[in-house]
Motif scaffolding. Structure first.
Motif, short mmCIF file in Angstrom:
data_model
loop_
_atom_site.label_atom_id
_atom_site.label_comp_id
_atom_site.label_asym_id
_atom_site.label_seq_id
_atom_site.Cartn_x
_atom_site.Cartn_y
_atom_site.Cartn_z
N ILE A 1 5.97 6.68 -4.14
CA ILE A 1 7.29 7.11 -4.59
C ILE A 1 8.18 5.89 -4.70
O ILE A 1 7.72 4.76 -4.55
N SER A 2 9.43 6.13 -4.95
CA SER A 2 10.39 5.03 -5.10
C SER A 2 10.35 4.12 -3.87
O SER A 2 10.29 4.59 -2.74
N PRO B 1 13.00 11.18 -6.33
CA PRO B 1 13.26 11.07 -7.78
C PRO B 1 11.97 11.14 -8.57
O PRO B 1 10.96 10.54 -8.19
N SER B 2 11.99 11.91 -9.65
CA SER B 2 10.78 12.05 -10.45
C SER B 2 10.61 10.85 -11.38
O SER B 2 11.55 10.10 -11.63
N LYS C 1 0.79 -1.23 0.00
CA LYS C 1 0.00 0.00 0.00
C LYS C 1 0.83 1.28 0.00
O LYS C 1 0.31 2.35 -0.34
N GLY C 2 2.07 1.25 0.45
CA GLY C 2 2.90 2.44 0.42
C GLY C 2 3.26 2.97 1.79
O GLY C 2 2.98 2.35 2.83
N LEU D 1 10.23 14.97 -0.22
CA LEU D 1 9.47 14.34 0.86
C LEU D 1 9.85 15.02 2.17
O LEU D 1 11.01 14.97 2.59
N ARG D 2 8.87 15.66 2.80
CA ARG D 2 9.09 16.31 4.09
C ARG D 2 8.41 15.50 5.18
O ARG D 2 7.21 15.19 5.08
#
Length: 469
Positions: free
Chosen positions: A376-377, A468-469, A349-350, A414-415
């Motif tokens: 994200i990565s 990273p994009s 799920k992340g 990412l903060r």
């Protein structure tokens, strides 16, 4: 693209080399010092020459005065003899006549210029003519009692000759004194010029040393201090530190080597963490798909066996119930172990659901807030999750917090913000409180970590990790 390459090439061509700079500055300093010493030596030589010239002029004046006294002795002795006809009055005349050749030679040789020499020779010839053509014949005529010797014409002729010679002496000494004064003025002027030149050379040398010292401080000392500070920061775990480029080739090479080393250390740390994360993920998957599934199958088999047992077999039923409980306990512990190694929810799920799951299992109330949530990565997700997990563990173990707030903001970077209401004072805490591990983990991914922890005011950890994009 070509313009950028040209500018880069120009910067490389303009880049200073420390060795060349040192040689150039030392050569210029040596040149200035050499010029200053040359000027001083010239001033000394000129002063010596002026001193010799002044001494020669004074000697010429002394010889001229002596020669003039000799003429006066000739004239005085001759006149006394003519008036009295007594040989005693002729003694100064005789003495002057004997001294005349040597005195005339010294007088001629003491001159300091060609014009003065011509005047001295003219005076010498005039005195010789006065002596040979006038004075000696007059003395001899007086000795022979010639009445014509004491006539007015003879006396007037002698006076005119002496006055002419004395006028020549005056002209010669005036010229010699003027030349002496000119030489003294020139010597003073040259001395002042030499002192001025020496002062200018000394000031220029001092200014060059000052400029070179300032340039060396800016070009060498400051960059070296930056490298030292960067090395200390790197040793303290700041893997993202880099040294800015320098205009000095040697310092630039040192900075480039340091940056390469720091990037290599950071890359190695990132690869190690990625490898460890892959091992954790594989271990958790193997535990979930292997041992955990077998234990579940074992527990299901035990339950089926328990249901097939007659009610009269109480001892066997108790044994099976106990085995089922043990199997369930083993499954729970294995699931907890797998979640601690690498939570399955993080993969499926992340980051945000995994952090929420972590907060739900926290022994103190933990509130999770997210902004612009997205995937994200997996490497960054794993790194961020374990950073949050370690920070929460530190807050529970060391801060004695009663509440923890977690903010996850997915923007250009990412903060992460983890705040607790614990005892604070993390900056004064001894080493090994977990903050070093947090900083190292964040730095491995070019991130930054800041801590605000006043004593008694809780602790706030601010983390920024590039996405990273």
């Amino acid at each position: 693209m070509s313009a950028r390459r040209e500018r880069r090439g120009l910067r490389l061509r303009l880049r200073l080399r420390l060795t060349s700079l040192t040689i150039a500055a030392s050569g210029l300093l040596a040149l200035l010092i050499g010029i200053a010493f040359a000027v001083l030596l010239w001033a000394i030589a000129d002063a010596n020459s002026s001193t010799s010239a002044r001494r020669a002029s004074r000697s010429a004046l002394v010889e001229a005065e002596g020669m003039e006294r000799l003429l006066l002795d000739l004239e005085t002795g001759q006149r006394g003899f003519v008036i009295t006809e007594r040989e005693a009055f002729l003694q100064p005349w005789k003495s002057a006549r004997e001294q005349l050749p040597a005195k005339a030679s010294r007088f001629t040789e003491s001159t300091t210029s060609s014009e003065g020499r011509r005047t001295a020779e003219q005076i010498t010839r005039g005195i010789a003519s006065f002596l040979d053509d006038y004075s000696v014949p007059l003395v001899e005529a007086v000795r022979h009692h010639d009445p014509a010797a004491s006539t007015l014409a003879k006396t007037t002729e002698g006076k005119q000759r002496v006055d002419t010679l004395r006028a020549q002496f005056h002209q010669y000494m005036v010229a010699e004194r003027a030349q002496l004064a000119a030489r003294e003025d020139a010597a003073r002027t040259n001395g002042r010029r030499a002192v001025l030149a020496a002062c200018v050379g000394l000031a220029a040398s001092t200014a060059l040393v000052a400029v070179f010292t300032v340039l060396q401080h800016r070009a060498v000392v400051r960059p070296v201090r930056r490298v030292v500070a960067a090395a200390r920061q790197l040793a303290g775990g700041g893997l993202g530190v880099r040294v800015p480029p320098s205009e000095v080739a040697e310092i630039a090479a040192l900075g480039a080597s340091f940056n390469t080393m720091a990037a290599s250390v950071q890359d190695n740390r990132r690869r190690i963490m990625e490898s460890v994360e892959a091992v954790h993920r594989r271990t958790a998957r193997d535990l979930h798909d292997g041992a955990q599934q077998r234990l579940v199958s074992l527990m299901i088999g035990l339950r089926l066996a328990r249901e097939l047992l007659p009610g009269t077999e109480t001892s066997v039923a108790d044994l099976l119930d106990q085995s089922i409980d043990n199997a369930q306990t083993a499954i729970n512990e294995l699931r907890e172990l797998a979640s601690g190694i690498y939570p399955l929810v993080l993969t499926v799920k992340g980051l945000v659901p995994a952090v929420r799951d972590l907060a739900s299992r926290c022994p103190v109330p933990a509130v999770v807030e997210s902004r612009k949530e997205r995937r994200i990565s997996s490497t960054v997700e794993s790194n961020a999750y374990f950073v949050v997990a370690e920070a929460v563990t530190n807050a529970v173990k060391h801060a004695h917090a009663s509440r923890i707030d977690i903010l996850l903001d997915f923007a250009d970077v990412l903060r992460i913000r983890i705040a607790d209401d614990g005892v604070g004072g993390v900056g004064d805490a001894p080493a090994g409180n977990g903050m070093t591990g947090l900083a190292n983990r964040v730095a491995a991914f070019d991130g930054t970590l800041a801590i605000e922890s006043p004593p008694g005011g809780g602790t706030t950890i601010l983390i920024r990790i590039p996405v990273p994009s």
